[in-house]
Design a protein around this motif. Structure first.
Motif, PDB file in Angstrom:
ATOM      1  N   THR A  97     -11.916  -2.134  -4.755  1.00 48.89           N
ATOM      2  CA  THR A  97     -11.085  -3.277  -5.091  1.00 48.89           C
ATOM      3  C   THR A  97     -11.170  -3.492  -6.595  1.00 48.89           C
ATOM      4  OG1 THR A  97     -11.496  -4.288  -2.938  1.00 48.89           O
ATOM      5  CG2 THR A  97     -10.688  -5.737  -4.669  1.00 48.89           C
ATOM      6  N   ALA A  98     -10.028  -3.718  -7.216  1.00 49.26           N
ATOM      7  CA  ALA A  98      -9.977  -3.920  -8.664  1.00 49.26           C
ATOM      8  C   ALA A  98     -10.584  -5.271  -9.036  1.00 49.26           C
ATOM      9  CB  ALA A  98      -8.533  -3.841  -9.150  1.00 49.26           C
ATOM     10  N   ASP A  99     -11.132  -5.335 -10.237  1.00 49.75           N
ATOM     11  CA  ASP A  99     -11.658  -6.594 -10.756  1.00 49.75           C
ATOM     12  C   ASP A  99     -10.564  -7.655 -10.664  1.00 49.75           C
ATOM     13  OD1 ASP A  99     -14.049  -5.337 -11.369  1.00 49.75           O
ATOM     14  OD2 ASP A  99     -13.569  -5.072 -13.487  1.00 49.75           O
ATOM     15  N   GLY A 100     -10.975  -8.842 -10.265  1.00 49.13           N
ATOM     16  CA  GLY A 100     -10.027  -9.938 -10.123  1.00 49.13           C
ATOM     17  C   GLY A 100      -9.413 -10.048  -8.742  1.00 49.13           C
ATOM     18  N   PHE A 101      -9.635  -9.057  -7.894  1.00 48.86           N
ATOM     19  CA  PHE A 101      -9.060  -9.077  -6.546  1.00 48.86           C
ATOM     20  C   PHE A 101     -10.117  -9.109  -5.440  1.00 48.86           C
ATOM     21  CE2 PHE A 101      -5.546  -7.572  -9.088  1.00 48.86           C
ATOM     22  CZ  PHE A 101      -4.470  -8.261  -8.543  1.00 48.86           C
ATOM     23  N   VAL A 103       0.869  -1.183   0.000  1.00 53.63           N
ATOM     24  CA  VAL A 103       0.000   0.000   0.000  1.00 53.63           C
ATOM     25  C   VAL A 103       0.898   1.223   0.000  1.00 53.63           C
ATOM     26  CG1 VAL A 103      -1.813   1.239   1.242  1.00 53.63           C
ATOM     27  CG2 VAL A 103      -1.791  -1.266   1.245  1.00 53.63           C
ATOM     28  N   THR A 104       0.631   2.141  -0.940  1.00 54.95           N
ATOM     29  CA  THR A 104       1.485   3.315  -1.087  1.00 54.95           C
ATOM     30  C   THR A 104       0.640   4.542  -1.409  1.00 54.95           C
ATOM     31  OG1 THR A 104       3.403   4.186  -2.282  1.00 54.95           O
ATOM     32  CG2 THR A 104       1.897   2.802  -3.542  1.00 54.95           C
ATOM     33  N   GLY A 143      -7.979   3.327  -1.626  1.00 55.96           N
ATOM     34  CA  GLY A 143      -8.805   3.950  -0.603  1.00 55.96           C
ATOM     35  C   GLY A 143      -8.239   5.326  -0.308  1.00 55.96           C
ATOM     36  N   ALA A 144      -9.043   6.163   0.322  1.00 60.77           N
ATOM     37  CA  ALA A 144      -8.608   7.524   0.609  1.00 60.77           C
ATOM     38  C   ALA A 144      -9.052   7.942   2.009  1.00 60.77           C
ATOM     39  CB  ALA A 144      -9.178   8.496  -0.433  1.00 60.77           C
ATOM     40  N   LEU A 145      -8.356   8.917   2.529  1.00 61.17           N
ATOM     41  CA  LEU A 145      -8.665   9.500   3.831  1.00 61.17           C
ATOM     42  C   LEU A 145      -8.766  11.007   3.659  1.00 61.17           C
ATOM     43  CD1 LEU A 145      -8.993   9.270   6.915  1.00 61.17           C
ATOM     44  CD2 LEU A 145      -6.482   9.270   7.083  1.00 61.17           C
ATOM     45  N   VAL A 147      -4.747   9.671  -0.992  1.00 59.27           N
ATOM     46  CA  VAL A 147      -5.188   8.450  -1.671  1.00 59.27           C
ATOM     47  C   VAL A 147      -4.057   7.439  -1.623  1.00 59.27           C
ATOM     48  CG1 VAL A 147      -5.975   7.453  -3.868  1.00 59.27           C
ATOM     49  CG2 VAL A 147      -6.675   9.778  -3.222  1.00 59.27           C
ATOM     50  N   TRP A 148      -4.415   6.192  -1.331  1.00 58.93           N
ATOM     51  CA  TRP A 148      -3.466   5.092  -1.361  1.00 58.93           C
ATOM     52  C   TRP A 148      -3.898   4.086  -2.409  1.00 58.93           C
ATOM     53  CZ3 TRP A 148      -4.991   7.326   3.213  1.00 58.93           C
ATOM     54  CH2 TRP A 148      -3.968   7.848   4.025  1.00 58.93           C
ATOM     55  N   SER A 149      -2.926   3.502  -3.078  1.00 59.45           N
ATOM     56  CA  SER A 149      -3.200   2.391  -3.974  1.00 59.45           C
ATOM     57  C   SER A 149      -2.563   1.141  -3.374  1.00 59.45           C
ATOM     58  CB  SER A 149      -2.658   2.672  -5.378  1.00 59.45           C
ATOM     59  OG  SER A 149      -1.303   3.045  -5.337  1.00 59.45           O
ATOM     60  N   ALA A 150      -3.191   0.003  -3.651  1.00 60.40           N
ATOM     61  CA  ALA A 150      -2.708  -1.288  -3.168  1.00 60.40           C
ATOM     62  C   ALA A 150      -2.260  -2.098  -4.380  1.00 60.40           C
ATOM     63  CB  ALA A 150      -3.817  -2.015  -2.422  1.00 60.40           C
ATOM     64  N   TRP A 151      -1.082  -2.635  -4.289  1.00 69.34           N
ATOM     65  CA  TRP A 151      -0.473  -3.334  -5.419  1.00 69.34           C
ATOM     66  C   TRP A 151      -0.117  -4.755  -5.032  1.00 69.34           C
ATOM     67  CZ3 TRP A 151      -0.096  -0.829 -10.073  1.00 69.34           C
ATOM     68  CH2 TRP A 151      -0.357   0.546 -10.044  1.00 69.34           C
ATOM     69  N   ALA A 152      -0.454  -5.688  -5.905  1.00 64.10           N
ATOM     70  CA  ALA A 152      -0.030  -7.079  -5.802  1.00 64.10           C
ATOM     71  C   ALA A 152       0.974  -7.275  -6.929  1.00 64.10           C
ATOM     72  CB  ALA A 152      -1.218  -8.012  -5.948  1.00 64.10           C
ATOM     73  N   GLY A 153       2.233  -7.203  -6.587  1.00 66.24           N
ATOM     74  CA  GLY A 153       3.254  -7.195  -7.631  1.00 66.24           C
ATOM     75  C   GLY A 153       3.105  -5.926  -8.445  1.00 66.24           C
TER      76      GLY A 153
END
Length: 172
Positions: free
Chosen positions: A90-94, A15-16, A73-75, A60-66
């Motif tokens: 959540t992105a499609d497929g996750f 998460v970044t 999500g955002a605060l 805003v944070w994005s979550a990355w799988a590889g």
């Protein structure tokens, strides 16, 4: 590994903070906004568009799988002690793989780090939003009255979590 640590048993989610300049995050958030508009009457749709997400009060944070964008999500800072969760997606497929829980835990931890004593959110009341409501309830949020200028609305449900007195987990 817990859901807050992984998407699968072998692949961690990173998460970044996101600056919203990459095509994957812009596409995910544009799709989120479009889907929220399709599932909520216009007067009850509170999703932030890309311009609103660039407000200095919003992180805003994005979550990355590889190399794959798995979610975001955002605060939004409402005041020095109160934050609002926005743009959980959540992105499609996750879906169903712990991405939303990972992002939510990250946001709650950040709210604590900022010294917020309360974290709130608005989500839809329709069946479409039931998974989101279950997620928030599992993570200690309770239903509440409208906050921060929201009004009672049959298409909205409001949740809050008191953070005062909670201890932020130690990160090693």
């Amino acid at each position: 590994m817990s859901d807050a640590q992984s998407v699968t048993s072998t692949q961690a989610v990173r998460v970044t903070v996101d600056d919203l300049t990459g095509a994957p995050i812009r596409d995910l958030l544009t799709g989120h906004h479009t889907e929220m508009a399709a599932n909520s009457p216009a007067c009850s749709m509170h999703a932030l568009d890309l311009t609103a997400l660039r407000d200095p009060a919003v992180t805003v944070w994005s979550a990355w799988a590889g190399d794959e964008l798995a979610g975001c999500g955002a605060l939004k800072e409402l005041d020095q002690r109160h934050g609002e969760i926005k743009s959980m997606r959540t992105a499609d497929g996750f879906t169903g793989r712990g991405v939303a829980a990972t992002v939510l835990v990250h946001i709650v931890d950040e709210a604590r780090r900022r010294g917020y004593t309360r974290l709130s959110l608005e989500t839809g009341s329709q069946e479409y939003f039931a998974p989101a409501r279950r997620l928030y309830l599992r993570h200690g949020f309770t239903e509440c009255e409208p906050f921060a200028g929201y009004v009672l609305d049959p298409y909205s449900q409001f949740f809050t979590r008191t953070l005062a007195g909670e201890v932020s987990p130690v990160r090693g």
